[in-house]
Design a protein around this motif. Structure first.
Motif, PDB file in Angstrom:
ATOM      1  N   ALA A   1     -16.092 -28.195  20.530  1.00 50.83           N
ATOM      2  CA  ALA A   1     -16.307 -29.357  19.661  1.00 50.83           C
ATOM      3  C   ALA A   1     -17.233 -30.372  20.310  1.00 50.83           C
ATOM      4  O   ALA A   1     -18.080 -30.976  19.634  1.00 50.83           O
ATOM      5  CB  ALA A   1     -14.965 -30.000  19.315  1.00 50.83           C
ATOM      6  N   HIS A   2     -17.093 -30.566  21.624  1.00 51.74           N
ATOM      7  CA  HIS A   2     -18.000 -31.480  22.324  1.00 51.74           C
ATOM      8  C   HIS A   2     -19.439 -30.970  22.243  1.00 51.74           C
ATOM      9  O   HIS A   2     -20.375 -31.745  22.020  1.00 51.74           O
ATOM     10  CB  HIS A   2     -17.591 -31.626  23.786  1.00 51.74           C
ATOM     11  CG  HIS A   2     -16.265 -32.285  23.992  1.00 51.74           C
ATOM     12  ND1 HIS A   2     -15.786 -33.293  23.178  1.00 51.74           N
ATOM     13  CD2 HIS A   2     -15.309 -32.084  24.943  1.00 51.74           C
ATOM     14  CE1 HIS A   2     -14.593 -33.687  23.615  1.00 51.74           C
ATOM     15  NE2 HIS A   2     -14.285 -32.970  24.673  1.00 51.74           N
ATOM     16  N   ALA A   3     -19.624 -29.672  22.460  1.00 53.42           N
ATOM     17  CA  ALA A   3     -20.971 -29.092  22.410  1.00 53.42           C
ATOM     18  C   ALA A   3     -21.577 -29.211  21.016  1.00 53.42           C
ATOM     19  O   ALA A   3     -22.758 -29.559  20.859  1.00 53.42           O
ATOM     20  CB  ALA A   3     -20.927 -27.622  22.859  1.00 53.42           C
ATOM     21  N   VAL A   4     -20.777 -28.927  20.004  1.00 51.68           N
ATOM     22  CA  VAL A   4     -21.276 -29.026  18.624  1.00 51.68           C
ATOM     23  C   VAL A   4     -21.648 -30.470  18.294  1.00 51.68           C
ATOM     24  O   VAL A   4     -22.688 -30.719  17.662  1.00 51.68           O
ATOM     25  CB  VAL A   4     -20.226 -28.479  17.641  1.00 51.68           C
ATOM     26  CG1 VAL A   4     -20.618 -28.794  16.198  1.00 51.68           C
ATOM     27  CG2 VAL A   4     -20.049 -26.971  17.826  1.00 51.68           C
ATOM     28  N   LYS A   5     -20.841 -31.410  18.741  1.00 48.24           N
ATOM     29  CA  LYS A   5     -21.152 -32.831  18.498  1.00 48.24           C
ATOM     30  C   LYS A   5     -22.485 -33.201  19.140  1.00 48.24           C
ATOM     31  O   LYS A   5     -23.315 -33.900  18.528  1.00 48.24           O
ATOM     32  CB  LYS A   5     -20.029 -33.707  19.044  1.00 48.24           C
ATOM     33  CG  LYS A   5     -20.147 -35.184  18.690  1.00 48.24           C
ATOM     34  CD  LYS A   5     -18.953 -35.950  19.202  1.00 48.24           C
ATOM     35  CE  LYS A   5     -18.995 -37.429  18.815  1.00 48.24           C
ATOM     36  NZ  LYS A   5     -18.708 -37.636  17.381  1.00 48.24           N
TER      37      LYS A   5
END
Length: 236
Positions: free
Chosen positions: A43-47
Motif C-alpha cells: 500500500a505504501h508503494a502504491v501510494k
C-alpha cells in the motif's frame, strides 16, 4: 498471498521483487518491515506510485512472510543484513538501467534500518527511514553523505533501534559529520504507526502498539512527499 496493485518481477541476480508505477523516473525502493512483503508495505508503494514515482519492493525474504510476531522474529533473526543491502543495491541498479536518473529509498522497521544503510552503501540519492536504525557494524551515520529523513513515534519503546532517542542520536551523528538529516517525532504514535487499514490495526493490537492519531499519518505523508520531491525531482 495476493498482492494487489503491483507486478512481480525478477531483477539483478534473479532476485524477486514487485514494481508499480508507470513512470521510469524518478524511482523509489520501498523496503519491507520484518513481516515480509505484505499488503501494508505494498500500500505504501502504491501510494507513492500514485504520486508519480516508479516503485520497486525487493522481496528480501524471498517469498517468506511472518504471519505472527514469532514467525516474523524468526525470519528477522535469520536475515543476512549485508546481503539485504546488496539486494537493495541491485534494485537501485535495475531502476537506473530502466531509465531512472534519481532513485530514493524508503523503509519501515527493519526496512527503515536498511534504508539508512542503503544511504551509505547502495547508491541511492536520498533515504527515508521509519522507526528503524541500523546496527553500527552495518552502517555508520558519519559516513552517510546523501540526505536522509528519519521518522519515529513518541511512544516507541524499542530501545536502541526505533525509540526517539536512538533516532535523534543517529540523525545528530549524520549532521555532525557534515551530512544532511532531518528528524521527526510524532506525538501519541508508536511503532508501525504509518500503516493504515484493518490489517494494520489488527497488527498493532497483536503487537501491543498504540493506535496512532490519523493526523500523525497524514503529517508523515506530507513530509515524505516534500522530502522525496525535493531530492528526486529536477529543480525548476
Amino acid at each position: 498471498m495476493a498482492l494487489e496493485g503491483v507486478e512481480k518481477i525478477t531483477f539483478g541476480d534473479g532476485l524477486p521483487g514487485y514494481v508499480c508505477g508507470s513512470v521510469k523516473d524518478p524511482a523509489v525502493i520501498v523496503i519491507q518491515e520484518w513481516w515480509g512483503v505484505v499488503p501494508t508495505v505494498v500500500a505504501h508503494a502504491v501510494k507513492l506510485s500514485e504520486q508519480g514515482y516508479r516503485c520497486l519492493i525487493p522481496d528480501i525474504y524471498r517469498g517468506k512472510v511472518g504471519v505472527n510476531k514469532e514467525e516474523a522474529s524468526h525470519l528477522l533473526s535469520k536475515l543476512d543484513w549485508a546481503q539485504a543491502v546488496q539486494d537493495i543495491k541491485q534494485a537501485v541498479q535495475y531502476l537506473r538501467d530502466d531509465g531512472a536518473t534519481k532513485v530514493g529509498a524508503i523503509g519501515f522497521c527493519m526496512g527503515g534500518a536498511l534504508s539508512l544503510a542503503a544511504a551509505q552503501l547502495a547508491g541511492v540519492d536520498c533515504a527515508v527511514a521509519f522507526y528503524g536504525t541500523p546496527a553500527a557494524e552495518l552502517s555508520q551515520p558519519e559516513n552517510i553523505k546523501v540526505p536522509v529523513s528519519l521518522h519515529f513515534g513518541e511512544l516507541d519503546d524499542h530501545k536502541g533501534f526505533s525509540d526517539p532517542e536512538t533516532g535523534k542520536k543517529f540523525a545528530d551523528s549524520v549532521t555532525a559529520a557534515g551530512g544532511s538529516a532531518e528528524l521527526f517525532v510524532y506525538e501519541a504514535a508508536g511503532h508501525g504507526f504509518l500503516n493504515t487499514g484493518e490489517a494494520a490495526v489488527a497488527t498493532r493490537e497483536h503487537m501491543g502498539f498504540p493506535e496512532p492519531p490519523a493526523e500523525a499519518q497524514q503529517l508523515a505523508w506530507t513530509r515524505i512527499s516534500a522530502f522525496l520531491d525535493g531530492h528526486l525531482r529536477p529543480q525548476q
